[in-house]
Design a protein around this motif. Structure first.
Motif, PDB file in Angstrom:
ATOM      1  N   GLY A 202     -54.006  11.380  99.502  1.00  0.00           N
ATOM      2  CA  GLY A 202     -54.843  12.575  99.652  1.00  0.00           C
ATOM      3  C   GLY A 202     -55.680  12.510 100.912  1.00  0.00           C
ATOM      4  N   ALA A 203     -56.282  11.343 101.175  1.00  0.00           N
ATOM      5  CA  ALA A 203     -57.108  11.191 102.375  1.00  0.00           C
ATOM      6  C   ALA A 203     -56.259  11.292 103.638  1.00  0.00           C
ATOM      7  CB  ALA A 203     -57.839   9.856 102.334  1.00  0.00           C
ATOM      8  N   ARG A 210     -56.790  18.212 108.962  1.00  0.00           N
ATOM      9  CA  ARG A 210     -57.957  18.453 109.818  1.00  0.00           C
ATOM     10  C   ARG A 210     -57.611  18.288 111.293  1.00  0.00           C
ATOM     11  NH1 ARG A 210     -63.172  17.478 108.067  1.00  0.00           N
ATOM     12  NH2 ARG A 210     -63.738  17.797 110.270  1.00  0.00           N
ATOM     13  N   VAL A 211     -56.822  17.269 111.592  1.00  0.00           N
ATOM     14  CA  VAL A 211     -56.421  17.052 112.987  1.00  0.00           C
ATOM     15  C   VAL A 211     -55.596  18.233 113.495  1.00  0.00           C
ATOM     16  CG1 VAL A 211     -54.872  15.673 114.443  1.00  0.00           C
ATOM     17  CG2 VAL A 211     -56.583  14.549 113.015  1.00  0.00           C
ATOM     18  N   GLN A 334     -62.816   3.940 108.060  1.00  0.00           N
ATOM     19  CA  GLN A 334     -62.711   2.631 107.403  1.00  0.00           C
ATOM     20  C   GLN A 334     -61.282   2.327 106.963  1.00  0.00           C
ATOM     21  OE1 GLN A 334     -65.468   0.810 107.545  1.00  0.00           O
ATOM     22  NE2 GLN A 334     -66.425   2.613 108.480  1.00  0.00           N
ATOM     23  N   ALA A 335     -60.344   3.161 107.311  1.00  0.00           N
ATOM     24  CA  ALA A 335     -58.970   2.993 106.842  1.00  0.00           C
ATOM     25  C   ALA A 335     -58.236   1.924 107.642  1.00  0.00           C
ATOM     26  CB  ALA A 335     -58.220   4.326 106.949  1.00  0.00           C
ATOM     27  N   GLY A 336     -57.185   1.378 107.044  1.00  0.00           N
ATOM     28  CA  GLY A 336     -56.300   0.503 107.788  1.00  0.00           C
ATOM     29  C   GLY A 336     -55.511   1.304 108.804  1.00  0.00           C
ATOM     30  N   ASP A 337     -55.018   0.638 109.827  1.00  0.00           N
ATOM     31  CA  ASP A 337     -54.305   1.346 110.881  1.00  0.00           C
ATOM     32  C   ASP A 337     -53.091   2.103 110.368  1.00  0.00           C
ATOM     33  OD1 ASP A 337     -56.085   0.617 112.841  1.00  0.00           O
ATOM     34  OD2 ASP A 337     -54.769  -0.834 113.829  1.00  0.00           O
ATOM     35  N   LEU A 341     -51.336   6.468 111.168  1.00  0.00           N
ATOM     36  CA  LEU A 341     -50.076   6.853 111.804  1.00  0.00           C
ATOM     37  C   LEU A 341     -49.845   8.353 111.734  1.00  0.00           C
ATOM     38  CD1 LEU A 341     -47.760   3.963 110.528  1.00  0.00           C
ATOM     39  CD2 LEU A 341     -48.405   4.387 112.913  1.00  0.00           C
ATOM     40  N   TRP A 342     -50.161   8.957 110.594  1.00  0.00           N
ATOM     41  CA  TRP A 342     -49.818  10.368 110.403  1.00  0.00           C
ATOM     42  C   TRP A 342     -50.752  11.321 111.156  1.00  0.00           C
ATOM     43  CZ3 TRP A 342     -49.218   6.477 106.916  1.00  0.00           C
ATOM     44  CH2 TRP A 342     -47.886   6.192 106.556  1.00  0.00           C
TER      45      TRP A 342
END
Length: 386
Positions: A202-203, A210-211, A334-337, A341-342
């Motif tokens: 979801g995030a 948003r991007v 705070q997310a992992g790399d 990617l998306w």
């Protein structure tokens, strides 16, 4: 009545400009990611039963394979999956397997060959499956595709499973956009387990949406600047993504913009000579604290050189320099790399789309000469020499 729009452009205008499918397929990605997650989650038990005998075996190997954009899915995911799985994980393009099969296929090593195909009809994709089936004693084939009718899912092999993505991901446009993002997501979910991504999808989808909304105007403005060279840079997982970004721009501008890709640290070692006064440099900035410091060092260096026209950072954190030179991904600081990617690739897709239109090219069919095609043509397959 308000006419429908995609990427803020009336669809009537997009149709007239030969840009409708590319715009729609970029815009649909957040929704398609969530549908892809649901599909993989529904097959979780069957997927685990099929892949676990290889992925859980330290003596075995997983090869992520495809051609062009499809091969870059593997380049993005292989470093991470190699750390997560007991088996060795490599990204090897079908074009490499077909031209030098004995270099990449070990007859005695158990193998899971994961084949990516938007259409599933590329001759190298079918040939790579057939070669692995012939040369490797213990091989399983996981086909990740967007086309129910593709040849890739119909090759006669001993052990196979197909992950068929939502029909809408079978991009009509020349360039792969939602097919790339959803095949990449499906593979990560399948091998990591959908439960590990369930609370994150979801995030990821929201950030990507948003991007697409927020960066659309900025990437359009950058495209109108008329750069004749663009360098895409990324560390770790983002090096493969930088390669995809460079290809997308080259495809959609029909080679009208020179592109290159590298890691930020590697860029200093010669490729930096690519930069001219009409060059745009885009850096995918890592969230990893150590990697990020190296990325920011390169940003400082490039901006200090003053040789490039613009240096843009694509980041999930606070901008390192002027906010006007940053495209920020919200909600994933705070997310992992891997989660970046998306939304990151959406930035590259948007820029390529707007650059194509700015040059008067039709994004859905950018190569009017017909020298390159949506499904590769002109491939002559040769038998192996004993």
């Amino acid at each position: 009545m308000h006419s429908p729009e995609s990427l803020g452009i009336p669809e009537a205008a997009l149709t007239a400009d030969g840009a409708l499918w590319t715009a729609r397929e970029i815009a649909q990605q957040p929704r398609m990611l969530e549908r892809t997650h649901a599909m993989v989650a529904g097959l979780a038990t069957q997927i685990a039963a099929f892949v676990d005998p290889v992925t859980g075996n330290p003596a075995a190997r997983v090869i992520l394979t495809g051609a062009g954009t499809s091969s870059y899915i593997g380049e993005c995911l292989a470093p991470l999956l190699d750390r997560q799985l007991a088996a060795r994980v490599d990204a090897v393009a079908t074009t490499d397997i077909v031209s030098a099969p004995r270099l990449y296929l070990d007859p005695a090593q158990p193998l899971l060959l994961i084949s990516f195909g938007r259409s599933g009809n590329s001759p190298e994709s079918v040939a790579a499956v057939e070669l692995a089936e012939t040369l490797v004693a213990d091989v399983r084939h996981l086909v990740v595709t967007c086309n129910a009718d593709g040849a890739l899912g119909k090759v006669g092999v001993r052990q196979a499973m197909t992950l068929l993505l939502p029909e809408e991901t079978h991009d009509v446009s020349f360039a792969m956009t939602s097919s790339f993002s959803c095949m990449m997501y499906a593979t990560l979910a399948a091998l990591s387990g959908p439960d590990t991504l369930g609370f994150r999808v979801g995030a990821i989808a929201r950030a990507t949406a948003r991007v697409i909304d927020d960066a659309n105007t900025q990437t359009h403005a950058l495209a109108l600047t008329g750069f004749d060279r663009v360098a895409w840079l990324g560390s770790g997982l983002f090096k493969g993504l930088a390669r995809e970004a460079a290809l997308k721009l080259g495809e959609l501008t029909n080679g009208g913009v020179a592109t290159c890709f590298e890691s930020p640290m590697g860029f200093r070692h010669g490729p930096k000579t690519f930069v001219t006064a009409r060059t745009l440099v885009c850096v995918f900035v890592s969230n990893d604290p150590l990697t990020r410091r190296y990325d920011l060092d390169l940003l400082d260096e490039l901006r200090g050189d003053g040789a490039a026209d613009r240096v843009i950072e694509i980041t999930a954190g606070a901008p390192h320099g002027d906010a006007a030179d940053a495209i920020t991904v919200p909600g994933l600081a705070q997310a992992g790399d891997v989660d970046l990617l998306w939304p990151y690739v959406a930035v590259a897709q948007l820029f390529a789309f707007h650059a194509s239109r700015a040059m008067g090219i039709r994004p859905d069919t950018p190569n009017a000469q017909g020298t390159v095609n949506r499904v590769v043509q002109g491939v002559r397959l040769h038998p192996m020499v004993p």
